[in-house]
Design a protein around this motif. Structure first.
Motif, short mmCIF file in Angstrom:
data_model
loop_
_atom_site.label_atom_id
_atom_site.label_comp_id
_atom_site.label_asym_id
_atom_site.label_seq_id
_atom_site.Cartn_x
_atom_site.Cartn_y
_atom_site.Cartn_z
N TYR A 33 5.21 4.16 -1.26
CA TYR A 33 5.22 3.58 -0.06
C TYR A 33 4.89 4.71 1.02
N ILE A 51 4.14 0.68 5.31
CA ILE A 51 3.16 -0.36 4.45
C ILE A 51 3.47 0.11 3.13
N GLY A 55 0.54 -4.42 0.57
CA GLY A 55 -0.02 -5.06 2.03
C GLY A 55 1.23 -5.28 2.77
N ARG A 56 2.42 -5.25 2.29
CA ARG A 56 3.66 -5.52 2.99
C ARG A 56 3.81 -4.75 4.04
N ILE A 57 4.15 -5.23 5.28
CA ILE A 57 4.31 -4.35 6.44
C ILE A 57 5.74 -4.51 7.16
N TYR A 59 7.94 -3.31 10.80
CA TYR A 59 7.75 -2.45 12.18
C TYR A 59 9.09 -2.52 12.59
N THR A 68 0.18 -0.91 15.30
CA THR A 68 -0.46 -1.66 13.88
C THR A 68 -0.60 -0.62 12.99
N ILE A 69 0.07 -0.89 11.92
CA ILE A 69 -0.34 0.29 10.77
C ILE A 69 -1.21 -0.56 9.70
N SER A 70 -2.35 0.29 9.22
CA SER A 70 -3.37 -0.30 8.42
C SER A 70 -3.53 0.92 7.53
N LYS A 71 -4.26 0.61 6.43
CA LYS A 71 -4.81 1.53 5.57
C LYS A 71 -6.09 1.22 5.06
#
Length: 121
Positions: A33, A51, A55-57, A59, A68-71
């Protein structure tokens, strides 16, 4: 070998935006994770976003709506988009890898070197 390398920090005025990046070794990226944390002078390190590989996020309440977290799986890169920056966002920001889907820094095992974000009013 586990490697996390952050970049993208800088000095900005309040209301501005930054995008932080964290390049992760492929083995780490697929196994753990991932999370973003920050540490301001005199304060405890706090988790701001996490994240999972599915895809679970998650905050922290203090950053919802602005962070905003992303990959990007193809690039093994984790991002943190920070909008509407405030002076209280000033901190060193770290990406980390751990075995739990959590915002608790104590549950993360591997850490990058950090990137400084400074927000002026």
């Amino acid at each position: 070998q586990v490697q996390l390398v952050e970049s993208g920090g800088g000095s900005v005025q309040a209301g501005g935006s930054l995008r932080l990046s964290c390049v992760v070794s492929e083995y780490t990226y697929s196994r753990y994770y991932m999370g973003w944390f920050r540490e301001a002078p005199g304060k405890e390190r706090e988790g701001v976003a996490a994240i999972a590989s599915d895809g679970r996020i998650r905050y922290a309440d203090s950053v919802k709506g602005r962070f905003t977290i992303s990959k990007d799986n193809a690039k093994n890169t984790l991002y943190l988009q920070i909008n509407s920056l405030k002076p209280e966002d000033t901190a060193t920001y770290y990406c980390a890898a751990g075995n739990y889907f959590s915002l608790s820094f104590g549950l993360y095992v591997y850490w990058g070197q950090g990137t400084q974000v400074t927000v002026s009013s």
